[in-house]
Every structure is written in C-alpha cells, then in structure tokens.
Design a protein around this motif. Structure first.
Motif, PDB file in Angstrom:
ATOM      1  N   ALA A  80       0.832  -1.201   0.000  1.00 40.16           N
ATOM      2  CA  ALA A  80       0.000   0.000   0.000  1.00 40.16           C
ATOM      3  C   ALA A  80       0.868   1.254   0.000  1.00 40.16           C
ATOM      4  O   ALA A  80       0.578   2.229  -0.690  1.00 40.16           O
ATOM      5  N   GLN A  81       1.946   1.241   0.778  1.00 41.56           N
ATOM      6  CA  GLN A  81       2.862   2.386   0.808  1.00 41.56           C
ATOM      7  C   GLN A  81       3.566   2.557  -0.531  1.00 41.56           C
ATOM      8  O   GLN A  81       3.673   3.663  -1.063  1.00 41.56           O
ATOM      9  N   MET A  82       4.051   1.452  -1.099  1.00 41.51           N
ATOM     10  CA  MET A  82       4.794   1.516  -2.349  1.00 41.51           C
ATOM     11  C   MET A  82       3.939   2.031  -3.498  1.00 41.51           C
ATOM     12  O   MET A  82       4.419   2.720  -4.392  1.00 41.51           O
ATOM     13  N   LEU A  83       2.653   1.670  -3.462  1.00 39.82           N
ATOM     14  CA  LEU A  83       1.772   2.021  -4.568  1.00 39.82           C
ATOM     15  C   LEU A  83       0.953   3.278  -4.296  1.00 39.82           C
ATOM     16  O   LEU A  83       0.013   3.571  -5.028  1.00 39.82           O
ATOM     17  N   SER A  84       1.303   4.016  -3.240  1.00 42.04           N
ATOM     18  CA  SER A  84       0.624   5.284  -2.934  1.00 42.04           C
ATOM     19  C   SER A  84      -0.890   5.106  -2.904  1.00 42.04           C
ATOM     20  O   SER A  84      -1.641   5.918  -3.440  1.00 42.04           O
ATOM     21  N   THR A  85      -1.365   4.039  -2.278  1.00 37.17           N
ATOM     22  CA  THR A  85      -2.795   3.761  -2.276  1.00 37.17           C
ATOM     23  C   THR A  85      -3.594   4.770  -1.476  1.00 37.17           C
ATOM     24  O   THR A  85      -4.814   4.830  -1.588  1.00 37.17           O
ATOM     25  N   GLN A  86      -2.909   5.573  -0.646  1.00 35.93           N
ATOM     26  CA  GLN A  86      -3.629   6.574   0.124  1.00 35.93           C
ATOM     27  C   GLN A  86      -4.011   7.782  -0.724  1.00 35.93           C
ATOM     28  O   GLN A  86      -4.798   8.627  -0.293  1.00 35.93           O
ATOM     29  N   GLN A  87      -3.487   7.871  -1.925  1.00 36.46           N
ATOM     30  CA  GLN A  87      -3.793   8.981  -2.816  1.00 36.46           C
ATOM     31  C   GLN A  87      -4.837   8.556  -3.848  1.00 36.46           C
ATOM     32  O   GLN A  87      -4.901   7.406  -4.264  1.00 36.46           O
ATOM     33  N   THR A  88      -5.654   9.517  -4.246  1.00 36.92           N
ATOM     34  CA  THR A  88      -6.706   9.247  -5.212  1.00 36.92           C
ATOM     35  C   THR A  88      -6.116   8.829  -6.553  1.00 36.92           C
ATOM     36  O   THR A  88      -5.168   9.430  -7.038  1.00 36.92           O
ATOM     37  N   GLY A  89      -6.706   7.816  -7.172  1.00 36.87           N
ATOM     38  CA  GLY A  89      -6.245   7.379  -8.478  1.00 36.87           C
ATOM     39  C   GLY A  89      -6.375   5.883  -8.652  1.00 36.87           C
ATOM     40  O   GLY A  89      -6.746   5.162  -7.725  1.00 36.87           O
ATOM     41  N   ALA A  90      -6.083   5.410  -9.852  1.00 39.33           N
ATOM     42  CA  ALA A  90      -6.203   4.001 -10.186  1.00 39.33           C
ATOM     43  C   ALA A  90      -4.839   3.318 -10.196  1.00 39.33           C
ATOM     44  O   ALA A  90      -3.798   3.978 -10.233  1.00 39.33           O
ATOM     45  N   ILE A  91      -4.858   1.995 -10.160  1.00 36.37           N
ATOM     46  CA  ILE A  91      -3.642   1.186 -10.226  1.00 36.37           C
ATOM     47  C   ILE A  91      -3.727   0.272 -11.436  1.00 36.37           C
ATOM     48  O   ILE A  91      -4.742  -0.390 -11.661  1.00 36.37           O
ATOM     49  N   LEU A  92      -2.658   0.259 -12.222  1.00 34.47           N
ATOM     50  CA  LEU A  92      -2.568  -0.610 -13.393  1.00 34.47           C
ATOM     51  C   LEU A  92      -1.424  -1.601 -13.211  1.00 34.47           C
ATOM     52  O   LEU A  92      -0.344  -1.228 -12.763  1.00 34.47           O
ATOM     53  N   ALA A  93      -1.670  -2.861 -13.571  1.00 34.01           N
ATOM     54  CA  ALA A  93      -0.621  -3.878 -13.610  1.00 34.01           C
ATOM     55  C   ALA A  93      -0.391  -4.251 -15.061  1.00 34.01           C
ATOM     56  O   ALA A  93      -1.332  -4.608 -15.783  1.00 34.01           O
ATOM     57  N   LEU A  94       0.862  -4.149 -15.514  1.00 35.62           N
ATOM     58  CA  LEU A  94       1.204  -4.333 -16.918  1.00 35.62           C
ATOM     59  C   LEU A  94       2.253  -5.422 -17.095  1.00 35.62           C
ATOM     60  O   LEU A  94       3.008  -5.732 -16.173  1.00 35.62           O
ATOM     61  N   GLU A  95       2.312  -5.966 -18.316  1.00 39.49           N
ATOM     62  CA  GLU A  95       3.409  -6.830 -18.735  1.00 39.49           C
ATOM     63  C   GLU A  95       3.909  -6.330 -20.076  1.00 39.49           C
ATOM     64  O   GLU A  95       3.122  -5.868 -20.910  1.00 39.49           O
ATOM     65  N   VAL A  96       5.229  -6.431 -20.298  1.00 44.27           N
ATOM     66  CA  VAL A  96       5.809  -5.959 -21.550  1.00 44.27           C
ATOM     67  C   VAL A  96       7.095  -6.736 -21.831  1.00 44.27           C
ATOM     68  O   VAL A  96       7.797  -7.178 -20.907  1.00 44.27           O
ATOM     69  N   ASP A  97       7.388  -6.924 -23.114  1.00 43.59           N
ATOM     70  CA  ASP A  97       8.653  -7.548 -23.492  1.00 43.59           C
ATOM     71  C   ASP A  97       9.813  -6.649 -23.075  1.00 43.59           C
ATOM     72  O   ASP A  97       9.723  -5.423 -23.234  1.00 43.59           O
ATOM     73  N   PRO A  98      10.892  -7.217 -22.551  1.00 43.48           N
ATOM     74  CA  PRO A  98      12.034  -6.397 -22.118  1.00 43.48           C
ATOM     75  C   PRO A  98      12.556  -5.456 -23.200  1.00 43.48           C
ATOM     76  O   PRO A  98      12.940  -4.324 -22.908  1.00 43.48           O
ATOM     77  N   ARG A  99      12.551  -5.901 -24.459  1.00 42.66           N
ATOM     78  CA  ARG A  99      13.083  -5.059 -25.527  1.00 42.66           C
ATOM     79  C   ARG A  99      12.204  -3.834 -25.789  1.00 42.66           C
ATOM     80  O   ARG A  99      12.650  -2.850 -26.394  1.00 42.66           O
TER      81      ARG A  99
END
Length: 219
Positions: A118-137
């Motif tokens: 929760a601290q790392m993702l700033s969950t105390q602040q208004t907004g959404a959270i996205l989880a993504l995946e991407v090729d390293p290149r």
C-alpha cells in the motif's frame, strides 16, 4: 523494499521445548496459522502450522518432536515481492526472515506485506492502479511515463519486476492520479503493453487489490 523492512517485532517465536498447548495459544493470540521455532542459539529450526499442532499426541507434547524438513524462510535482503511470492507458494500466513546460516531476524505477516504494498503504490492517494506486462526489448520507463502524461495522466508510483527467464515479461505496476484509465489503457495496449489488471479508487477494494497483486506475482 527489503524483507527486513517488513518484519513485525511484536510477534515472539516458539522454542523447541514449548508445549503444543503453548504454541496453539500463541497462534490464537496473534490470529495467525504459522509460527517459527528457534533453538537455544536463536537459529530458525522450523515453522509449525495449526494443523500440525492439532495432529500432535497431546497438549503437553514438546513441539520440537513435530519438526520435519528444512524450514521455509526468506533472507533479510530479499525483495518484499519475493517474500510475498514465497508466502503464497507455500500457503503461509507468516514468513520467517533468516539468513543462509539460519540466524533468525524476525517474522513477516500477510498484512505487513499488504501495508508495504500500500505504501509503495501510494494507495492513500486518489487514483487508479494498473498492472502491466511488456517484453524487455520494448520497455522504457521514460517512454511509458510519456505515454501516460500525453493522455492527461501522471504516475504517482511505479514498481517493476524483471523476468525470471530470458523469454519472460517485465511486470510493471503503476499508481496513477486519475480514476478513469480507459484511454490510457487503450494507448498502452496499442504500444505493446499488456494490461493485466486495472483497479479503481474504491477503498473497500484495496485488500482485494493487494491479494490479486500477490497472486499476480506468483504466476
């Protein structure tokens, strides 16, 4: 953030000479299902579950007689993500922190990891959270942030995890300052980012969010 940073100092360990009754009482006191066991030198020698204790010969049996195998633990310098993954893989309510020589540092509970995420993702602040995946290149943090800012968003926090295999994906979790991420998600998908999950600002959803994130880390 390292495992040592999430240690809960309020939970004491069990000793090999403790009785089953004492161990069960300690589990009930802390509302957990697993506790570490240390020897006279303070080294980690096991982790006992409530189920294991209930299968003992009686309440007066010493818990040292119940220990089998190598105890599951994480080193103090392990990333908090690794602690979460290990906890999920072994279906633990707690995870001991110990070095390679067995020296015991402390214990992490599931909700301690929740608090750190929760601290790392700033969950105390208004907004959404996205989880993504991407090729390293295709991954470049500056480009990712630029894409988001071009679409009226701002990145409040970011966490990334490198792939374990050469052919794997980089995993990125973002906290944004906006609730509606539909346009941002569309742009990211168009630019090679796979949106694994999207969460809004509903506070009641927060615990479900972190549990989902822990499962996501386990994949």
């Amino acid at each position: 953030m390292k495992a040592r940073d999430a240690i809960n100092p309020s939970i004491s360990t069990l000793e090999v000479s403790d009785s089953v009754e004492t161990a069960l009482g300690r589990l009930m006191e802390h509302h957990i299902n697993h506790l570490p066991v240390v020897d006279d030198e303070g080294d980690l020698v096991g982790v006992l579950s409530e189920d294991r204790l209930m299968d003992a010969d009686g309440p007066d049996a010493e818990i040292g007689t119940l220990l089998v195998g190598r105890p599951v633990s994480v080193p103090p310098d392990a990333h908090i993500f690794d602690a979460a993954r290990t906890m999920v893989q072994h279906d633990l309510s707690t995870i001991p922190v110990a070095d390679t020589e067995g020296n015991y540092y402390g214990l992490i509970q599931r909700h301690d990891i929740f608090d750190k995420f929760a601290q790392m993702l700033s969950t105390q602040q208004t907004g959404a959270i996205l989880a993504l995946e991407v090729d390293p290149r295709d991954y470049a943090l500056a480009k990712l942030i630029h894409l988001i800012e071009q679409n009226d968003g701002k990145v409040l926090a970011v966490a990334s995890e490198s792939p374990e295999q050469a052919s794997g994906k980089i995993r990125v979790t973002l906290k944004l300052n906006v609730k509606d991420t539909s346009r941002i998600r569309h742009v990211l998908e168009h630019n090679g980012y796979h949106v694994v999950a999207s969460f809004g600002e509903d506070e009641e959803e927060l615990e479900e969010l972190v549990e989902e994130f822990v499962r996501y880390l386990e994949v």
